[in-house]
Every structure is written in C-alpha cells, then in structure tokens.
Write an enzyme that holds these catalytic residues in place. Structure first.
Site, PDB file in Angstrom:
ATOM      1  N   SER A  45       0.843  -1.191   0.000  1.00  0.00           N
ATOM      2  CA  SER A  45       0.000   0.000   0.000  1.00  0.00           C
ATOM      3  C   SER A  45       0.883   1.247   0.000  1.00  0.00           C
ATOM      4  CB  SER A  45      -0.925   0.001   1.216  1.00  0.00           C
ATOM      5  OG  SER A  45      -0.169   0.030   2.396  1.00  0.00           O
ATOM      6  N   GLY A  46       0.335   2.341  -0.509  1.00  0.00           N
ATOM      7  CA  GLY A  46       1.060   3.604  -0.525  1.00  0.00           C
ATOM      8  C   GLY A  46       1.822   3.861  -1.807  1.00  0.00           C
ATOM      9  N   CYS A  47       1.623   3.030  -2.820  1.00  0.00           N
ATOM     10  CA  CYS A  47       2.298   3.211  -4.114  1.00  0.00           C
ATOM     11  C   CYS A  47       1.249   3.558  -5.169  1.00  0.00           C
ATOM     12  CB  CYS A  47       3.012   1.923  -4.534  1.00  0.00           C
ATOM     13  SG  CYS A  47       4.307   1.390  -3.427  1.00  0.00           S
ATOM     14  N   GLU A  48       1.588   4.455  -6.065  1.00  0.00           N
ATOM     15  CA  GLU A  48       0.675   4.781  -7.154  1.00  0.00           C
ATOM     16  C   GLU A  48       0.524   3.598  -8.099  1.00  0.00           C
ATOM     17  OE1 GLU A  48       1.446   8.399  -9.256  1.00  0.00           O
ATOM     18  OE2 GLU A  48       1.445   9.566  -7.415  1.00  0.00           O
ATOM     19  N   SER A  49       1.635   2.935  -8.382  1.00  0.00           N
ATOM     20  CA  SER A  49       1.607   1.728  -9.209  1.00  0.00           C
ATOM     21  C   SER A  49       1.315   0.541  -8.308  1.00  0.00           C
ATOM     22  CB  SER A  49       2.967   1.506  -9.883  1.00  0.00           C
ATOM     23  OG  SER A  49       3.324   2.619 -10.646  1.00  0.00           O
TER      24      SER A  49
END
Length: 130
Positions: A45-49
C-alpha cells in the site's frame, strides 16, 4: 547480464538514457515473480503503481521477490533488490542507493514516497519471517 545493465544505468550521461536503461532493467529475467503471488495480501500500500512483494525463507536465507505493473518501478525494484543483496538489509539505505544511481533528483515526490513504502514493507516482511 544484470551487472552490465546496472552499469549502464550508472554510466548513463543524461536522464533520458538512464530512464531508458531503467525500463530495460525491469524484465522478468531480472525480476522473477510468480504470477500466483500477485494477490491482495502481497500488495504494497502507498504506491501509485501496483507493487507486490514476497519474502520467503529458502535454506535459511531470506529471498525477496517483487513485481509491479509499471516498467519504471520494476527497474527501480531491480536496483533496490540488487543493492539489498549486495549490502544486506542492515546496511541498505534507500537514499544512498538512489543517489548512487543518480535517480534522487529525477523521481517525483509520489514515486519517492512509494519507494520508501516498498523499503518499509521489505523491512516489515523480513521481521515477520525472522
């Protein structure tokens, strides 16, 4: 082959070349990952991709595997995992690795935050497996 590709990223004389080499770096040969492990449980979690991360124990050694739906992120994952493999997780510093490859100044804030999330997730997974 991987070492040569890492050297190309290091020695690229401009951002466009470095970016191209980074995208070539993120192949399945350099970043093997079992498609069956692309589950919600392994999603960072916390990634754009989308980024998936798995830590496994094999013969007393922790094996870290990762993948992403983004070519550039896969290239960055190859660098991170290669650096961790060379230095060990205790000596690995994300910022130092990004500086080594002349990437720090070219990453957006959201991408840098995503890489930090990946690093934290790796640390958490390793602690879980200990």
């Amino acid at each position: 082959m991987l070492e040569t590709q890492l050297q190309q990223v290091l020695q690229a004389n401009n951002w466009e070349s470095r970016y191209r080499f980074l995208m070539k770096l993120g192949t399945t040969d350099n970043l093997p990952f079992d498609e069956a492990d692309k589950t919600e449980h392994n999603l960072v979690s916390g990634c754009e991709s989308q980024v998936w991360l798995v830590c496994k124990q094999l013969d007393g050694q922790t094996i870290i595997q990762a993948s992403s739906d983004s070519k550039i992120v896969r290239g960055l994952l190859v660098i991170i995992l290669s650096e961790i493999s060379q230095l060990g997780i205790d000596k690995f510093e994300l910022a130092a690795s990004l500086n080594k490859y002349h990437l720090s100044n070219h990453l957006s804030e959201s991408r840098a935050n995503g890489l930090n999330q990946i690093h934290q997730h790796i640390l958490h997974k390793i602690q879980q497996n200990s």
